[in-house]
Motif scaffolding. Structure first.
Motif, short mmCIF file in Angstrom:
data_model
loop_
_atom_site.label_atom_id
_atom_site.label_comp_id
_atom_site.label_asym_id
_atom_site.label_seq_id
_atom_site.Cartn_x
_atom_site.Cartn_y
_atom_site.Cartn_z
N ARG A 323 34.59 33.44 38.07
CA ARG A 323 34.22 34.84 38.30
C ARG A 323 33.62 35.03 39.69
O ARG A 323 32.74 35.87 39.89
CB ARG A 323 33.23 35.33 37.24
N THR A 324 34.08 34.26 40.66
CA THR A 324 33.51 34.33 42.01
C THR A 324 34.60 34.73 43.00
O THR A 324 35.67 34.12 43.03
CB THR A 324 32.92 32.97 42.42
N GLU A 325 34.30 35.69 43.81
CA GLU A 325 35.24 36.13 44.84
C GLU A 325 35.22 35.13 46.00
O GLU A 325 34.15 34.79 46.51
CB GLU A 325 34.85 37.51 45.36
N PRO A 326 36.38 34.63 46.43
CA PRO A 326 36.40 33.77 47.62
C PRO A 326 35.86 34.53 48.83
O PRO A 326 36.24 35.68 49.06
CB PRO A 326 37.89 33.44 47.79
N THR A 327 34.95 33.92 49.56
CA THR A 327 34.38 34.56 50.75
C THR A 327 35.03 34.05 52.02
O THR A 327 34.55 34.31 53.11
CB THR A 327 32.86 34.30 50.81
N ALA A 328 36.09 33.29 51.89
CA ALA A 328 36.84 32.79 53.04
C ALA A 328 38.32 32.85 52.70
O ALA A 328 38.71 32.83 51.53
CB ALA A 328 36.43 31.35 53.36
N LYS A 329 39.14 32.91 53.73
CA LYS A 329 40.57 32.96 53.49
C LYS A 329 41.05 31.61 52.96
O LYS A 329 40.40 30.58 53.16
CB LYS A 329 41.31 33.32 54.76
N THR A 330 42.17 31.65 52.29
CA THR A 330 42.74 30.43 51.74
C THR A 330 44.25 30.48 51.89
O THR A 330 44.85 31.56 51.88
CB THR A 330 42.37 30.25 50.25
N GLN A 331 44.86 29.32 52.05
CA GLN A 331 46.31 29.24 52.11
C GLN A 331 46.90 28.93 50.74
O GLN A 331 48.12 28.85 50.59
CB GLN A 331 46.72 28.19 53.14
N GLY A 332 46.04 28.76 49.75
CA GLY A 332 46.49 28.60 48.38
C GLY A 332 46.54 29.95 47.67
O GLY A 332 46.19 30.99 48.23
N ARG A 333 46.97 29.94 46.43
CA ARG A 333 47.01 31.16 45.63
C ARG A 333 46.35 30.86 44.29
O ARG A 333 46.42 29.73 43.77
CB ARG A 333 48.44 31.61 45.41
N SER A 334 45.72 31.86 43.71
CA SER A 334 45.15 31.67 42.39
C SER A 334 46.27 31.49 41.36
O SER A 334 47.30 32.18 41.41
CB SER A 334 44.30 32.88 42.00
N LEU A 335 46.05 30.57 40.44
CA LEU A 335 47.06 30.27 39.42
C LEU A 335 46.78 30.96 38.09
O LEU A 335 47.43 30.66 37.08
CB LEU A 335 47.14 28.74 39.21
N LEU A 336 45.82 31.90 38.08
CA LEU A 336 45.48 32.55 36.82
C LEU A 336 46.67 33.30 36.23
O LEU A 336 46.89 33.28 35.01
CB LEU A 336 44.33 33.54 37.04
N ARG A 337 47.46 33.94 37.08
CA ARG A 337 48.61 34.69 36.56
C ARG A 337 49.58 33.75 35.83
O ARG A 337 50.11 34.08 34.77
CB ARG A 337 49.32 35.41 37.71
N LEU A 338 49.79 32.55 36.39
CA LEU A 338 50.67 31.57 35.75
C LEU A 338 50.04 31.01 34.48
O LEU A 338 50.75 30.68 33.52
CB LEU A 338 50.99 30.43 36.71
N MET A 339 48.73 30.91 34.45
CA MET A 339 48.06 30.42 33.24
C MET A 339 48.30 31.36 32.07
O MET A 339 48.57 30.93 30.94
CB MET A 339 46.56 30.28 33.49
N PHE A 340 48.20 32.66 32.34
CA PHE A 340 48.38 33.65 31.28
C PHE A 340 49.86 33.92 30.99
O PHE A 340 50.21 34.32 29.87
CB PHE A 340 47.68 34.96 31.64
N ARG A 341 50.72 33.71 31.98
CA ARG A 341 52.15 33.96 31.79
C ARG A 341 52.95 32.77 32.33
O ARG A 341 53.65 32.88 33.35
CB ARG A 341 52.57 35.25 32.47
N PRO A 342 52.85 31.61 31.69
CA PRO A 342 53.53 30.41 32.20
C PRO A 342 55.04 30.54 32.24
O PRO A 342 55.71 29.84 33.01
CB PRO A 342 53.10 29.32 31.22
N GLU A 343 55.58 31.44 31.44
CA GLU A 343 57.03 31.60 31.39
C GLU A 343 57.56 32.33 32.62
O GLU A 343 58.79 32.36 32.85
CB GLU A 343 57.43 32.37 30.12
N LYS A 344 56.70 32.92 33.41
CA LYS A 344 57.15 33.73 34.54
C LYS A 344 57.89 32.90 35.58
O LYS A 344 58.80 33.37 36.25
CB LYS A 344 55.96 34.42 35.20
N ASN A 345 57.49 31.64 35.75
CA ASN A 345 58.20 30.71 36.64
C ASN A 345 58.34 31.27 38.06
O ASN A 345 59.42 31.52 38.56
CB ASN A 345 59.58 30.38 36.07
N GLU A 346 57.19 31.44 38.70
CA GLU A 346 57.18 31.99 40.06
C GLU A 346 57.74 31.00 41.06
O GLU A 346 57.53 29.81 40.97
CB GLU A 346 55.74 32.36 40.45
N GLU A 347 58.45 31.53 42.05
CA GLU A 347 58.99 30.68 43.11
C GLU A 347 57.88 30.35 44.11
O GLU A 347 56.95 31.14 44.31
CB GLU A 347 60.14 31.40 43.83
N GLY A 348 58.01 29.21 44.74
CA GLY A 348 57.02 28.84 45.74
C GLY A 348 57.35 27.47 46.31
O GLY A 348 58.18 26.72 45.77
#
Length: 777
Positions: A323-348
């Protein structure tokens, strides 16, 4: 009836719509996590990050491996989310962990190999973000390669990196380690005191790294199955330690409000593609790592995500789970969306690199781009593999699928360009001089090194063609650790006959020659490097250190100034020049170099200490005291910090403060003589004769060739009820060692006093005559 039915239907639809609006999943997964924590009444969930060093995904049970024993990891996968396609950014521990803890690729954070660059203060770690949110942050480290001086201690209130370096003549970053049970003991002990605080604990388990020496009962269980079995035994032991952590959480009821993330930093070769360990190639055994996230929520159990994820995704994912907002930029992405919808199979894509062949050997570097299906490796002979059909990467499809290769190469180049844009300047490690000298024996430099580029003679060599040479040089480095310099030299010489200009080999060979007393040959090898690459910072600094031992100060200064012409921010060069001038008591000349070193790297404790000593020499006492007290505040037991503070007070006539400072230095380093010697002098001036004698007696034991120790001890004994013959013998010993006129004059004055007390006027007169003759020189 018809109207009633219609009204009833409409009413049901309205209620259904309301229920759907209430029960529907949040579109924003971060808000959904917030709602789940809020439902439990938890504002700041605890977080534990476990990094599993040298751990291949395909040697873990929940990833389909049947030859090992990982019940705790397997159970955690059932209780949480398993990422099937996780990739690290580097096959080396320090760069990989920098990516995990900052969410940035090596192209941005600048740590490309072990032992050179440290993580810059301008980078932001998970601990810095969480500590600013009120978390207690503790780290527990399994190997010296992640010692806090390499920069990963940023943001941690407690950084447990306890390694006894004094027993090592030469330092190999990967060889200095402590077992997982010791690391976990330290972690659990700290966690016991944090039960009522929101905490972030990073636990680094190093056991699967070489040497493979699993303890009982895993050694007999796995050891009979060859080297791979021993490796699996180390993973089984590591799994047991992870189980201890989980058991502690459950015992204390903290599993209900704790996020647990486990990820491998890189894998291990075990003979695949000819590589026994790791750090050279970036095939799947090195970059495909286990990655498991566990939360207390029922809806996030037993989930398997097949989309491509990366080590850089840990940073944003962990923070959103907390529940913490990143205070710096990151080159990664949060994986929460994939955790809740693993079937989505996002490209990357996942980026990985191996810079060791280039930075240490002068060959081509390796860069790869990976999807769950394809892996493209950019090198002089590029490679493309279909991982779904060829998991071991045996069939190169580069010629067969040029369109795929071309697309991935373009994407790779774009990613490398974009992720390096705006990168902060790399910084040197915070290493004391002794540690740096012991590291440099194996080619570590503790500072940034520029990548090697192809010359007019053609492209750089493909690492695939140089594996045997790499292995020979690496084996020679291991021999150096065992003090087998002649054998190591012979092995490196053999490698150099095949390829004469390998920078790392020449650096290691120069170390062997220095240890074998062949300094001229050592310098000749460094000159070879400099002839081929006049901008080789490693060779320039190594040469400077050899010449420093030979007391060729002017040559050292010239080399360091040459280094600074190439890299004006090279702190080692600034420090070497400053220390030489300081040793020559040229305080004004030293000051600008030492100030620059501190300006460039304000967190390098040794630089600030040396600056403080220089300011004492310049009698800028207020400024010197501020510098020295800052050193002591940051590192209470830093060598010579209290000594220089004592010197400062002694020069100001503050003898009681000087006594306390010298006493602290003696307590911290009882085997060193400088603080004892000065303490003995101060105690004498304060009238504590017995205390002075006690310190000076220890000085002559510790340093039996120090003339001053004997002479001042003799002076002190003249005030005690000690036979004059004993005192005379001590003074004469000091005289025999004295090299300066000042010390010889003191010795003969003491002898004159002794002869006077023994009523031997002729001997007294002769001693006085000699004393005065030296006094006038």
């Amino acid at each position: 009836m018809t109207r009633k039915i219609i009204v009833l239907i409409v009413g049901c639809l309205a209620v259904g719509a309301c229920l759907w609006l209430f029960l529907r999943p949040e579109k924003d997964p971060a808000k959904r996590i917030e709602r789940l924590w809020a439902k439990r009444g938890i504002d700041k969930p605890n977080v534990i990050l476990v990094t599993m060093d040298t751990t291949r995904a395909d040697h873990i049970g929940c990833y389909g491996y049947s030859g090992g024993k990982t019940p705790h990891l397997d159970a955690l996968a059932e209780r949480g989310i398993l990422f099937e396609q996780a990739a690290t950014s580097s096959p080396l521990t320090l760069p990989a962990h920098c990516s995990i803890l900052t969410g940035m690729y090596p192209t941005y954070h600048g740590v490309r190999i072990n032992g050179n660059t440290a993580l810059s203060e301008e980078q932001t770690t998970i601990a810095e973000v969480l500590s600013a949110q009120g978390y207690e942050c503790g780290a527990f480290i399994g190997a010296f390669v992640l010692d806090g001086r390499w920069g990963l201690n940023q943001g941690f209130q407690h950084y447990d990196d306890q390694f006894d370096l004094k027993k090592y003549k030469h330092l190999d970053l990967g060889a200095i380690q402590r077992p997982g049970d010791v690391v976990m003991d330290a972690a659990l002990n700290w966690l016991e005191g944090q039960k009522n605080n929101p905490f972030f604990a990073w636990i680094h388990l190093y056991d699967p790294h070489t040497p493979y020496e699993p303890p009982e009962p895993y050694r007999p269980e796995f050891g009979s199955r060859s080297l791979v079995g021993l490796y699996d035994g180390e993973i089984a032991f590591m799994d047991e330690q992870i189980g201890r952590c989980v058991a502690w959480l459950e015992k204390n009821g903290l599993d209900k409000n704790t996020v647990l993330i486990l990820i491998g930093d890189h894998g291990e070769g075990l003979g695949s593609h000819g590589e026994g360990t790791h750090g050279y190639f970036i095939y799947e055994y090195a970059v495909h790592v286990p990655f498991i996230a566990v939360t207390p929520f029922e809806g996030l159990r037993g989930i398997r995500v097949s989309s491509q994820v990366r080590a850089v995704d840990v940073f944003p994912t962990l923070l959103e789970l907390a529940r913490t907002e990143p205070t710096a930029k990151t080159q990664g992405r949060s994986l929460l969306r994939l955790m809740f919808r693993p079937e989505k199979n996002e490209e990357g894509y996942a980026y990985s690199e191996s810079m060791s062949p280039n930075l240490q050997f002068g060959w081509s570097s390796l860069h790869s781009l990976r999807t769950p299906r394809y892996k493209y490796i950019d090198s002089p002979r590029a490679e493309l593999y279909d991982l779904t059909q060829d998991a071991d990467e045996q069939t190169n499809l580069f010629e067969h699928d040029p369109d795929v290769a071309r697309k991935m190469k373009a994407e790779l180049e774009r990613l490398m360009t974009e992720t390096s844009r705006g990168a902060p300047t790399p910084q040197a490690a915070n290493l004391d001089k002794e540690t740096m000298e012991r590291l440099s024996a194996l080619g570590y430099i503790g500072a940034p090194v520029a990548a090697k580029k192809s010359s007019g003679r053609g492209p750089l060599a493909d690492p695939k063609d140089k594996l045997m040479v790499f292995q020979a040089v690496t084996a020679a480095g291991e021999m150096i650790l065992e003090n087998k310099y002649a054998e190591a030299a012979a092995m490196v010489e053999s490698a150099l006959r095949e390829e004469p200009m390998i920078p790392q080999a020449l650096l290691i060979l120069s170390t062997c020659y220095v240890e074998l007393g062949r300094k001229e040959e050592a310098k000749a090898k460094l000159e070879l490097i400099l002839k081929e690459d006049p901008e080789s910072i490693q060779a320039l600094i190594s040469m400077a250190n050899i010449l420093l031992e030979e007391k060729k100060n002017e040559d050292v200064i010239a080399l360091c100034k040459r280094t600074l012409s190439l890299d004006e921010r090279n702190t080692q060069a600034h420090m070497l020049i400053g220390e030489i001038y300081l040793g020559e008591l040229k305080y004004s000349e030293a000051l600008s170099y030492l100030e620059k070193a501190v300006e460039i790297q304000p967190k390098v404790t040794r630089s600030r200490l040396t600056l403080g000593a220089c300011l004492v020499g310049l009698k800028q006492y207020d400024r010197a005291e501020a510098e020295l007290k800052q050193v002591i505040q940051e590192a209470p037991k830093f060598p010579l910090a209290h000594f220089n503070l004592g010197l400062l007070y002694e020069e100001q006539g503050k003898l009681e403060e000087a006594r306390a400072a010298y006493g602290e230095e003696v307590a911290n380093y009882p085997g060193e003589f400088k603080a004892r010697f000065n303490l003995g002098k101060v105690l004498f001036r304060l009238g504590d004769r017995s205390g002075s004698l006690e310190q000076l007696r220890e000085v002559v034991k510790i340093t039996p060739k120090l003339a001053e120790g004997y002479l001042l001890l003799g002076r002190g004994l003249l005030y005690e009820q000690v036979p004059l013959e004993e005192t005379q013998a001590i003074v004469e010993k000091g005289l025999s060692l004295a090299e300066t006129s000042e010390l010889k004059a003191l010795g003969y004055f003491l002898l004159a006093d002794i002869f006077n007390r023994r009523h031997e006027p002729e001997k007294m007169s002769e001693a006085l005559r000699k004393a005065n003759s030296f006094k006038t020189k």
